[in-house]
Design an enzyme around this catalytic site. Structure first.
Site, PDB file in Angstrom:
ATOM      1  N   GLU A 137      10.207 -31.873 -12.279  1.00  0.00           N
ATOM      2  CA  GLU A 137       8.959 -31.995 -13.043  1.00  0.00           C
ATOM      3  C   GLU A 137       9.221 -32.300 -14.517  1.00  0.00           C
ATOM      4  O   GLU A 137       8.529 -31.799 -15.403  1.00  0.00           O
ATOM      5  CB  GLU A 137       8.099 -30.733 -12.859  1.00  0.00           C
ATOM      6  CG  GLU A 137       7.727 -30.489 -11.400  1.00  0.00           C
ATOM      7  CD  GLU A 137       6.961 -29.210 -11.148  1.00  0.00           C
ATOM      8  OE1 GLU A 137       6.617 -28.509 -12.123  1.00  0.00           O
ATOM      9  OE2 GLU A 137       6.711 -28.886  -9.964  1.00  0.00           O
ATOM     10  N   GLU A 176       7.301 -30.674  -3.505  1.00  0.00           N
ATOM     11  CA  GLU A 176       6.508 -29.452  -3.718  1.00  0.00           C
ATOM     12  C   GLU A 176       5.037 -29.801  -3.578  1.00  0.00           C
ATOM     13  O   GLU A 176       4.587 -30.827  -4.095  1.00  0.00           O
ATOM     14  CB  GLU A 176       6.723 -28.848  -5.118  1.00  0.00           C
ATOM     15  CG  GLU A 176       7.926 -27.960  -5.288  1.00  0.00           C
ATOM     16  CD  GLU A 176       7.942 -27.275  -6.654  1.00  0.00           C
ATOM     17  OE1 GLU A 176       6.874 -26.787  -7.102  1.00  0.00           O
ATOM     18  OE2 GLU A 176       9.009 -27.230  -7.273  1.00  0.00           O
TER      19      GLU A 176
END
Length: 389
Positions: free
Chosen positions: A210, A315
């Site tokens: 991320e 995710e």
């Protein structure tokens, strides 16, 4: 006498030649058996990667041809109202997913945040000794292991969410470079210690995820793409070349893309990445989530196919999973034909922070229905797909 010695020498040479040819043929045959016209030899980050990792890579490819593996973070470490505790009388591991669908996830996610500080448990209070056992158990049963690393801030000693810029100081030549090298050494020692039959099991490693967001010290406004790429490359080179870790596949996974985001902005290069991924969560905005799934997974797929890389949905989830039909009507139709190797749902921690239904939870039946689709592959499903060793 001379003739006898000469004949004996010829016989010895002939025997060695035959043995040598046999060994060569056996070697070539065993290597060739992994690769097929459909599954060509991939260019992996580690040229010395272990054989189990090669098999895992092929298994993931085969899985993506059939559907996608269902995975969950900390699936056997803890769940709603329970924590893993070693019990010799217990033959089956506990799992909220198993309680609902009578099968385990195919992929088992873990996080090693805290190991860098030398702690004996991770940031979610899972002892590393337990984690090691659970990883081995997952592998032994035919599942695969993925690992993220919410590492602390090496400059301040804070956690991952301490956004004090740190990368320039930990790169080679930086003030905290030796500190960071020690941290990577601890990671290396752990990875090499996760053994089954005296050999390290294959692990899918997803560091510095991320990075296109600014909530971690290694991403967004807290660094530059150039420094991030340097950090990734130095970390891989330390693990692989300096510390001799050869049981990893490396995953690059940005967060959901903003309209002006470039998926490859922080990309370390093909030689440093094995698998492409992306993290996308539903924050109670179904329309926005579905649009992100369609848009972002298409981009990941196109890039992965161009680069001949596997790709995954690294995710996702909806906290407290209370949107009616979320698994079967929101998620499934939009990942059904995406080509991902796996999808990883986040953890079940408390009744206010969970991402998979548990027994008697509102979406229990929706997960059961989801599990029966031919593309949703749980542990028993991938046991039938895995490459014969």
């Amino acid at each position: 006498m001379q003739k006898y010695k000469l004949n004996k020498l010829i016989k010895i040479i002939s025997q060695k030649t035959i043995l040598g040819v046999f060994i060569l043929v056996t070697f070539l045959t065993s290597c060739k058996s992994i690769y097929t016209a459909n599954y060509k030899k991939p260019q992996l980050v580690d040229k010395k990667v272990s054989t189990p990792v090669k098999y895992l890579h092929k298994d993931l490819f085969l899985i993506s041809e059939k559907g996608f593996a269902i995975s969950q973070q900390d699936a056997t470490s803890y769940g709603i109202g329970w924590k893993f505790k070693e019990d010799p009388s217990q033959t089956l591991l506990k799992s909220d997913v198993h309680d609902v669908v009578n099968d385990y996830p195919a992929g088992f996610g873990f996080d090693i945040g805290g190991i860098e500080y030398g702690h004996d448990q991770n940031l979610d209070s899972v002892p590393f000794s337990d984690m090691r056992k659970l990883m081995v158990e997952a592998y032994k049963e035919g599942g695969f292991v993925t690992v993220s690393w919410h590492l602390g801030n090496p400059v301040t000693g804070g956690n991952s969410w301490d956004t004090t810029p740190a990368i320039p100081q930990i790169l080679e030549g930086g003030e905290y470079h030796e500190t960071y090298k020690l941290w990577v050494k601890r990671v290396a020692d752990f990875f090499k210690s996760v053994n089954y039959n005296d050999k390290p099991i294959p692990i899918i490693f997803r560091p510095f995820h991320e990075m296109n967001g600014s909530w971690f010290w290694w991403g967004g406004n807290n660094t530059t793409a150039i420094d991030y790429i340097k950090l990734w490359r130095e970390t891989v080179e330390m693990l692989r070349d300096e510390y001799g870790v050869h049981n990893l596949l490396y995953v690059y996974s940005p967060n959901k893309l903003a309209p002006d985001d470039d998926y490859l902005k922080y990309y370390p290069a093909d030689a440093y990445v094995d698998i492409l991924g992306i993290d996308i969560y539903d924050f109670y905005n179904t329309e926005d989530y579905v649009e992100a799934l369609k848009h972002d997974l298409k981009i990941v797929k196109e890039i992965a196919e161009q680069k001949n890389k596997l790709y995954a949905f690294t995710e996702t989830g909806l906290e407290k999973v209370n949107t009616e039909g979320w698994f079967t009507e929101v998620l499934y139709p939009n990942i059904k034909y995406s080509g991902i190797a796996w999808v990883l749902f986040w953890r079940n921690y408390t009744v206010n922070h969970f991402y998979m239904p548990y027994k008697k939870q509102k979406l229990e039946n929706d997960l059961i229905k989801f599990s029966k689709f031919p593309e949703t592959l749980f542990l028993k499903d991938i046991q039938q797909i895995k490459t014969k060793k």
